[in-house]
Write a protein that holds these residues in place. Structure first.
Motif, mmCIF file in Angstrom:
data_model
loop_
_atom_site.group_PDB
_atom_site.id
_atom_site.type_symbol
_atom_site.label_atom_id
_atom_site.label_comp_id
_atom_site.label_asym_id
_atom_site.label_seq_id
_atom_site.Cartn_x
_atom_site.Cartn_y
_atom_site.Cartn_z
ATOM 1 N N ASN A 13 0.817 -1.228 0.000
ATOM 2 C CA ASN A 13 0.000 0.000 0.000
ATOM 3 C C ASN A 13 0.843 1.268 0.000
ATOM 4 O OD1 ASN A 13 1.036 0.072 2.554
ATOM 5 N ND2 ASN A 13 -0.936 -0.061 3.626
ATOM 6 N N ASP A 14 2.157 1.126 -0.192
ATOM 7 C CA ASP A 14 3.083 2.260 -0.265
ATOM 8 C C ASP A 14 3.243 3.015 1.045
ATOM 9 O OD1 ASP A 14 3.733 1.835 -2.911
ATOM 10 O OD2 ASP A 14 2.168 3.143 -3.687
ATOM 11 N N GLU A 15 2.690 2.476 2.129
ATOM 12 C CA GLU A 15 2.869 3.119 3.425
ATOM 13 C C GLU A 15 4.220 2.757 4.039
ATOM 14 O OE1 GLU A 15 0.600 5.258 5.020
ATOM 15 O OE2 GLU A 15 -0.299 5.232 3.031
ATOM 16 N N GLN A 16 4.686 1.531 3.781
ATOM 17 C CA GLN A 16 5.899 1.051 4.425
ATOM 18 C C GLN A 16 7.043 0.928 3.430
ATOM 19 O OE1 GLN A 16 4.553 -1.506 8.214
ATOM 20 N NE2 GLN A 16 4.594 -2.667 6.337
ATOM 21 N N VAL A 17 8.262 1.010 3.981
ATOM 22 C CA VAL A 17 9.457 0.776 3.186
ATOM 23 C C VAL A 17 10.272 -0.324 3.852
ATOM 24 C CG1 VAL A 17 9.567 3.126 2.291
ATOM 25 C CG2 VAL A 17 10.768 2.567 4.400
ATOM 26 N N LEU A 18 11.161 -0.930 3.093
ATOM 27 C CA LEU A 18 12.067 -1.949 3.622
ATOM 28 C C LEU A 18 13.266 -1.223 4.213
ATOM 29 C CD1 LEU A 18 13.018 -4.829 4.076
ATOM 30 C CD2 LEU A 18 13.780 -4.893 1.695
ATOM 31 N N LEU A 19 13.256 -1.036 5.539
ATOM 32 C CA LEU A 19 14.278 -0.254 6.215
ATOM 33 C C LEU A 19 15.635 -0.947 6.214
ATOM 34 C CD1 LEU A 19 12.270 0.873 9.381
ATOM 35 C CD2 LEU A 19 12.812 2.267 7.374
ATOM 36 N N ASN A 20 15.625 -2.258 6.414
ATOM 37 C CA ASN A 20 16.878 -2.969 6.619
ATOM 38 C C ASN A 20 16.700 -4.430 6.249
ATOM 39 O OD1 ASN A 20 18.443 -4.620 9.161
ATOM 40 N ND2 ASN A 20 19.673 -3.264 7.894
ATOM 41 N N GLN A 21 17.742 -5.037 5.710
ATOM 42 C CA GLN A 21 17.699 -6.456 5.373
ATOM 43 C C GLN A 21 19.073 -7.072 5.623
ATOM 44 O OE1 GLN A 21 17.135 -6.946 1.036
ATOM 45 N NE2 GLN A 21 17.309 -4.735 0.874
ATOM 46 N N CYS A 22 19.042 -8.328 6.021
ATOM 47 C CA CYS A 22 20.258 -9.073 6.325
ATOM 48 C C CYS A 22 20.012 -10.506 5.866
ATOM 49 C CB CYS A 22 20.529 -9.014 7.831
ATOM 50 S SG CYS A 22 22.025 -9.838 8.371
ATOM 51 N N VAL A 23 20.969 -11.097 5.122
ATOM 52 C CA VAL A 23 20.714 -12.419 4.558
ATOM 53 C C VAL A 23 21.995 -13.252 4.536
ATOM 54 C CG1 VAL A 23 21.066 -11.581 2.197
ATOM 55 C CG2 VAL A 23 19.727 -13.639 2.554
ATOM 56 N N HIS A 24 21.823 -14.550 4.835
ATOM 57 C CA HIS A 24 22.939 -15.490 4.734
ATOM 58 C C HIS A 24 22.378 -16.900 4.552
ATOM 59 C CE1 HIS A 24 27.018 -16.929 5.094
ATOM 60 N NE2 HIS A 24 26.634 -17.838 5.969
ATOM 61 N N SER A 25 22.945 -17.634 3.609
ATOM 62 C CA SER A 25 22.513 -19.006 3.314
ATOM 63 C C SER A 25 21.012 -19.083 3.072
ATOM 64 C CB SER A 25 22.919 -19.951 4.448
ATOM 65 O OG SER A 25 24.315 -19.990 4.585
ATOM 66 N N ASN A 26 20.485 -18.076 2.369
ATOM 67 C CA ASN A 26 19.067 -17.970 1.991
ATOM 68 C C ASN A 26 18.137 -17.630 3.154
ATOM 69 O OD1 ASN A 26 19.259 -18.398 -0.829
ATOM 70 N ND2 ASN A 26 19.496 -20.587 -0.493
ATOM 71 N N TYR A 27 18.661 -17.438 4.368
ATOM 72 C CA TYR A 27 17.822 -16.975 5.473
ATOM 73 C C TYR A 27 17.865 -15.457 5.501
ATOM 74 C CZ TYR A 27 17.105 -21.659 7.313
ATOM 75 O OH TYR A 27 16.715 -22.963 7.461
ATOM 76 N N MET A 28 16.708 -14.831 5.421
ATOM 77 C CA MET A 28 16.638 -13.370 5.365
ATOM 78 C C MET A 28 15.904 -12.808 6.573
ATOM 79 S SD MET A 28 15.240 -10.795 2.388
ATOM 80 C CE MET A 28 16.882 -10.503 1.692
ATOM 81 N N TYR A 29 16.414 -11.695 7.075
ATOM 82 C CA TYR A 29 15.806 -10.971 8.192
ATOM 83 C C TYR A 29 15.535 -9.551 7.709
ATOM 84 C CZ TYR A 29 17.823 -14.992 10.525
ATOM 85 O OH TYR A 29 18.158 -16.274 10.871
ATOM 86 N N THR A 30 14.293 -9.123 7.822
ATOM 87 C CA THR A 30 13.899 -7.825 7.281
ATOM 88 C C THR A 30 13.231 -6.969 8.340
ATOM 89 O OG1 THR A 30 11.773 -8.749 6.567
ATOM 90 C CG2 THR A 30 13.546 -8.714 4.941
ATOM 91 N N VAL A 31 13.372 -5.662 8.187
ATOM 92 C CA VAL A 31 12.704 -4.692 9.055
ATOM 93 C C VAL A 31 11.944 -3.725 8.163
ATOM 94 C CG1 VAL A 31 12.985 -2.853 10.759
ATOM 95 C CG2 VAL A 31 14.497 -4.848 10.829
ATOM 96 N N PHE A 32 10.646 -3.634 8.371
ATOM 97 C CA PHE A 32 9.805 -2.697 7.631
ATOM 98 C C PHE A 32 9.359 -1.565 8.558
ATOM 99 C CE2 PHE A 32 9.422 -6.734 5.448
ATOM 100 C CZ PHE A 32 9.508 -6.383 4.115
ATOM 101 N N GLY A 33 9.073 -0.423 7.979
ATOM 102 C CA GLY A 33 8.573 0.704 8.759
ATOM 103 C C GLY A 33 7.994 1.747 7.824
ATOM 104 N N SER A 34 7.385 2.744 8.410
ATOM 105 C CA SER A 34 6.720 3.783 7.621
ATOM 106 C C SER A 34 7.355 5.144 7.895
ATOM 107 C CB SER A 34 5.226 3.826 7.976
ATOM 108 O OG SER A 34 4.580 4.867 7.284
ATOM 109 N N TYR A 35 7.848 5.779 6.844
ATOM 110 C CA TYR A 35 8.359 7.146 6.897
ATOM 111 C C TYR A 35 7.422 8.030 6.090
ATOM 112 C CZ TYR A 35 13.021 6.824 9.021
ATOM 113 O OH TYR A 35 14.064 6.699 9.900
ATOM 114 N N ALA A 36 6.930 9.103 6.705
ATOM 115 C CA ALA A 36 5.980 9.978 6.019
ATOM 116 C C ALA A 36 6.551 10.504 4.703
ATOM 117 C CB ALA A 36 5.603 11.136 6.935
ATOM 118 N N LYS A 37 7.840 10.827 4.687
ATOM 119 C CA LYS A 37 8.423 11.442 3.490
ATOM 120 C C LYS A 37 8.565 10.462 2.322
ATOM 121 C CE LYS A 37 12.825 10.944 5.850
ATOM 122 N NZ LYS A 37 13.912 11.696 6.486
#
Length: 489
Positions: free
Chosen positions: A258-282
C-alpha cells in the motif's frame, strides 16, 4: 522472529503445531455436534489484470496466456478429485468453471448457506485457485471474493462455516478469523499471509494433499509453506523458520503493497533473510522497486536501470554464501548514487556524498554513496571495523559519546571482520546484542517499543547467530513488522 506493530494484535498459529489439517482427524480440530456438508469451489484461470498475484501465480498466468493452461488446470482438477474422494457423502456441491464470475460464486454460496441453515448442517467451504496479494481473496474472471463478503452473505441463524483455502496469501483469512473470534467461524489456510501456496506438480496443492491424507507425496510429509489455523494463536503455535519460505519479491511486495511502508533494513545469509519494515511519512506514495541479482554484475546493471528511472537504492544486502544481492530502491531517495568497493575501508564520506548503506561480498566491502539524502546531508560519518564484538562495541560507544549513531552494519565472512557505519545525529538510539529471542530480548524489545523507540536495523551474524538490534526514537518513523524467512534459492 516476528514482532507485531501492535502487541495486542492476534495472528493465527501454525495448523501443523495445532494438530489441524487432516480430514481423518477433523472431529478433533474442527469439533461440531452437527453433520458437515462441503461446497468445493475452484478459482478462475484468468483473474482481472488489476488483481496482483504471487510470482508463482504470475508465471502460471503467463503460461496460460501463451496457450499452455495445463499447470493451473491440472492442479485444480486434481485438488477437486482428491477432495471429492476424501469428503465422500458429505459433499453438497462443487463449482468448477475456469471462466466463472463473481456473481455466480455469490449465488452458489448463498444457496449453500440457505441449505445448511434449513437442514441444520455445519457448512464447510473449500477453495483452490489463485489468491490475491495482499488479501488472499479468491480470484474469479471479473473480480475477487473476500472473507468479509462471505460473512455478509451468511443468513441469520446459520451455523458459521469453516473455510479451507488452498491459495496464496490465504493466511490473511486465518488471521481475520483469529481476530474476529466468531464462534465456529474458522479458516484453515495454506500459507502465512506473505507466502505463496505451492503444489507438487500436477498432483495438486500441498495443503490439499495433506488435508486428504496424502502427506507421503510431500517432501517432509507436510506442506512446504506454513498452513495456519485460526483457533490457535501464533505465540502458542509456531512452525520452524524453514517453513516460512518465500520469494524475496513476494515478501517485500506484501509488506510494501500500500506504499505506506518501506524496507528499512535487510540481512541475509545461506538464503535466510531478516527484514525490518517501517513507515516514513516522506517516503509514502513514492515509486519503489526491488529485485534479486544472481551476481554483482547483474546487480550493477539493474542499479543503472533504476537510476535512469529516478529510483536509488534505500537498502541492500548480499548473501555471501550464494553471491546473490537483494536491493530495494525508492524514487527521490537522494539525487545521485554510486557504489564504491573497498578491501580496506576508510572514511569514505565527502562533502557531497554520504554512506547510506554497505554490504560485504567475497573479500570486499561495498559502500552505497548517495547525495541529497536529508538525514545524511552534511553529517560527519565514521567507518568502524573490528574482529570481535567486544572491540566493536567499545568503538561504537566511543563514537556514540561524540553524537553519532549506527546507520549501517555488515560482516565479512571471508575476512571475519565486522563493519559499522556511524553518522552524526541528534536522534536517540538504543542498541543491544542478543543470542536468542528469550526473555531478556522480549523485555528489552517491549520496553523500548512502548517508549516509541522503533526498529531501524536488525543485524544477524552469519556464523554464530548473534543479533544486533538497533532502535531509534524518530517522530517521523512508525514501526512495521520484522520478518525472518527462508528464501527460495
Amino acid at each position: 522472529m516476528y514482532k507485531n506493530v501492535d502487541p495486542n494484535t492476534a495472528f493465527a498459529g501454525s495448523a501443523i503445531a495445532q494438530g489441524a489439517g487432516k480430514l481423518i482427524d477433523i472431529d478433533e480440530w474442527c469439533p461440531t455436534t452437527k453433520e458437515r456438508r462441503w461446497l468445493l469451489i475452484a478459482g478462475s484461470r484468468h483473474p482481472p489484470d488489476a488483481v496482483i498475484l504471487s510470482q508463482k501465480g504470475e508465471r502460471e498466468a503467463r503460461s496460460d496466456a501463451q496457450g499452455d493452461g495445463s499447470t493451473f488446470l491440472k492442479r485444480v482438477s486434481n485438488d477437486f478429485v482428491n477432495m471429492e474422494r476424501a469428503v465422500g457423502h458429505t459433499l453438497k456441491n462443487k463449482i468448477q468453471n475456469i471462466e466463472m464470475h463473481k456473481r455466480e460464486v455469490e449465488n452458489h454460496l448463498r444457496e449453500f448457506f440457505d441449505f445448511c441453515r434449513a437442514n441444520d448442517f455445519k457448512p464447510m467451504l473449500y477453495y483452490t485457485g489463485h489468491g490475491e496479494l495482499p488479501t488472499g481473496n479468491w480470484c474469479f474472471t471479473d473480480g475477487v471474493v473476500g472473507i468479509e463478503e462471505i460473512l455478509e452473505w451468511m443468513p441469520a441463524g446459520m451455523t458459521p462455516p469453516t473455510i479451507v483455502s488452498d491459495a496464496c496469501f490465504s493466511g490473511t483469512w486465518s488471521n481475520f478469523c483469529t481476530q474476529k473470534q466468531i464462534e465456529g467461524f474458522d479458516c484453515l489456510s495454506a500459507t502465512k499471509m506473505h507466502q505463496a501456496a505451492f503444489n507438487q506438480g500436477d498432483k495438486g496443492g500441498d495443503l490439499t494433499l495433506y488435508l486428504t491424507g496424502q502427506g507421503d507425496q510431500l517432501p517432509d510429509g507436510r506442506p512446504t509453506s506454513t498452513p495456519l489455523y485460526s483457533r490457535g494463536r501464533q505465540e502458542d503455535f509456531r512452525d520452524p523458520l524453514k517453513y516460512n519460505k518465500v520469494t524475496f519479491i513476494d515478501l517485500v511486495k506484501y509488506y510494501t503493497f500500500n506504499d505506506e511502508q518501506v524496507l528499512l533494513n535487510q540481512c541475509v545469509h545461506s538464503n535466510y533473510m531478516y527484514t525490518v519494515f517501517g513507515s516514513y511519512a516522506k517516503y509514502k506514495r513514492r515509486k519503489k522497486d526491488f529485485w534479486c541479482s544472481a551476481s554483482f554484475e547483474e546487480f550493477m546493471k539493474e542499479m543503472k536501470s533504476q537510476k535512469k528511472s529516478g529510483k536509488f537504492i534505500y537498502s541492500v544486502a548480499a548473501d555471501q554464501s550464494t553471491g546473490k544481492i537483494y536491493a530495494y530502491a525508492i524514487e527521490g531517495y537522494g539525487n545521485f548514487q554510486v557504489i564504491m568497493p573497498s578491501e580496506s575501508p576508510k572514511d569514505l564520506a565527502s562533502q557531497d556524498l554520504s554512506i547510506t548503506g554497505c554490504f560485504a561480498l567475497n573479500s570486499k566491502y561495498y559502500f552505497l554513496l548517495t547525495a541529497g539524502v536529508e538525514e545524511f546531508k552534511g553529517k560527519k560519518q565514521k567507518v568502524l571495523t573490528a574482529k570481535t564484538r567486544t572491540e566493536l562495541e567499545n568503538e561504537i560507544q566511543t563514537y556514540k559519546s561524540k553524537g553519532m549513531i549506527i546507520t549501517s552494519v555488515c560482516f565479512s565472512v571471508e575476512n571475519e571482520n565486522y563493519l559499522v557505519v556511524m553518522t552524526e545525529s541528534d536522534l536517540p538510539q538504543q542498541h543491544k546484542w542478543f543470542t536468542d529471542d528469550g526473555t531478556l530480548f522480549v523485555n528489552w524489545d517491549r520496553e523500548l517499543y512502548n517508549n516509541n523507540n522503533y526498529y531501524k536495523i536488525q543485524f544477524f551474524h552469519p556464523i554464530d547467530g548473534h543479533q544486533l538490534c538497533v532502535r531509534v526514537k524518530d517522530s517521523s518513523l512508525q514501526e512495521g513488522p520484522s520478518i525472518a524467512a527462508l528464501l527460495y534459492s
